[in-house]
Scaffold this active site. Sequence first.
Site, PDB file in Angstrom:
ATOM      1  N   SER A  43     -16.413   8.925 -10.080  1.00  0.00           N
ATOM      2  CA  SER A  43     -16.889   8.224  -9.073  1.00  0.00           C
ATOM      3  C   SER A  43     -18.220   7.718  -9.168  1.00  0.00           C
ATOM      4  O   SER A  43     -18.768   6.579  -8.507  1.00  0.00           O
ATOM      5  CB  SER A  43     -16.718   9.184  -7.555  1.00  0.00           C
ATOM      6  OG  SER A  43     -17.337  10.138  -7.869  1.00  0.00           O
ATOM      7  N   HIS A 270     -23.533  10.430  -3.238  1.00  0.00           N
ATOM      8  CA  HIS A 270     -23.032   9.431  -4.397  1.00  0.00           C
ATOM      9  C   HIS A 270     -23.977   8.369  -4.506  1.00  0.00           C
ATOM     10  O   HIS A 270     -24.809   8.196  -3.615  1.00  0.00           O
ATOM     11  CB  HIS A 270     -21.535   8.755  -4.168  1.00  0.00           C
ATOM     12  CG  HIS A 270     -20.485   9.619  -4.668  1.00  0.00           C
ATOM     13  ND1 HIS A 270     -19.989  11.017  -3.829  1.00  0.00           N
ATOM     14  CD2 HIS A 270     -19.639   9.692  -5.786  1.00  0.00           C
ATOM     15  CE1 HIS A 270     -19.014  11.427  -4.656  1.00  0.00           C
ATOM     16  NE2 HIS A 270     -18.927  10.789  -5.511  1.00  0.00           N
TER      17      HIS A 270
END
Length: 290
Positions: A43, A270
């Site tokens: 990711s 993230h």
Amino acid sequence: MPTPALRRVVAVASALAGTLALGLAATPAQAATPLNYSALGDSYSAASGVLPIDLSNLLCLRSTANYPHVLAARTGARLTDVTCGAAQTKDFTGSQYPGVAPQADAVTPDTDLVTLTIGGNDNGTFINAVLDCGTEGILSGGKGSPCKDKYGTSFDDSIDANTYPALKSALGAVRAKAPHARVAVLGYPWITPATADPSCFARLPLAEGDVPYIHALQAHLNAVVERAAEESGATFVDLSQASAGHDACRPFGTRWIEPLLFGTNIVPVHPNALGEQQMAEQTMNVLGLD
């Protein structure tokens, strides 16, 4: 009437001009040949949570603003992007989801460049550490080091025992597919600062003593990724220095990583768009593509 000497000068000048013209004509043709670029990884490579989303595969939650797309746009490379959120090293040689081919299938003998970020999801080690420590931090009101006290070296032990050999195997599979390609393995940009920041607790609810604990764990993971990359003949893109001061505790516009709470991405902890751009920039600098 031109003298013999003058005629020789003119002839030499004409020959040089012709050679220069041929060289200039050849340069654009050579520069116009794009790199065959395959982007693999998890990711952090896919930029999960960054808009716009790549609609070709919603399962992977891949962004068209991820660092592979940024790098390809900057270099004119011909990109094959198979990055996928939640990917582990085993997904390089096996199918992560039904209908999703193993990532290494995107690498061929004609591939010139491969980039990847991988290892953080293996055995749930790193993501579990962040989530578990966040839970412990809330329960403790941000005091002490409850996560470190509870888990000790177990996360680090798992990285050494499981993540490292898995990385070596995955990188070996990539190298076997394209033995002449340049392979760049990116480290993970900092999620936490090196020391506790009380103002960060509302966004990243880690106890004071667990902030350096998570930082050290991430440093260990990056060191293992670097070791596996070097032993596999790949280039390691070290983001530790570049991402210092851009962790999830920083304000929007400075941070590269979104916090667990009150962030701007739909996927917390993230990289945001700025982080992905900077990851691309660092990769190009290391590879000499800028």
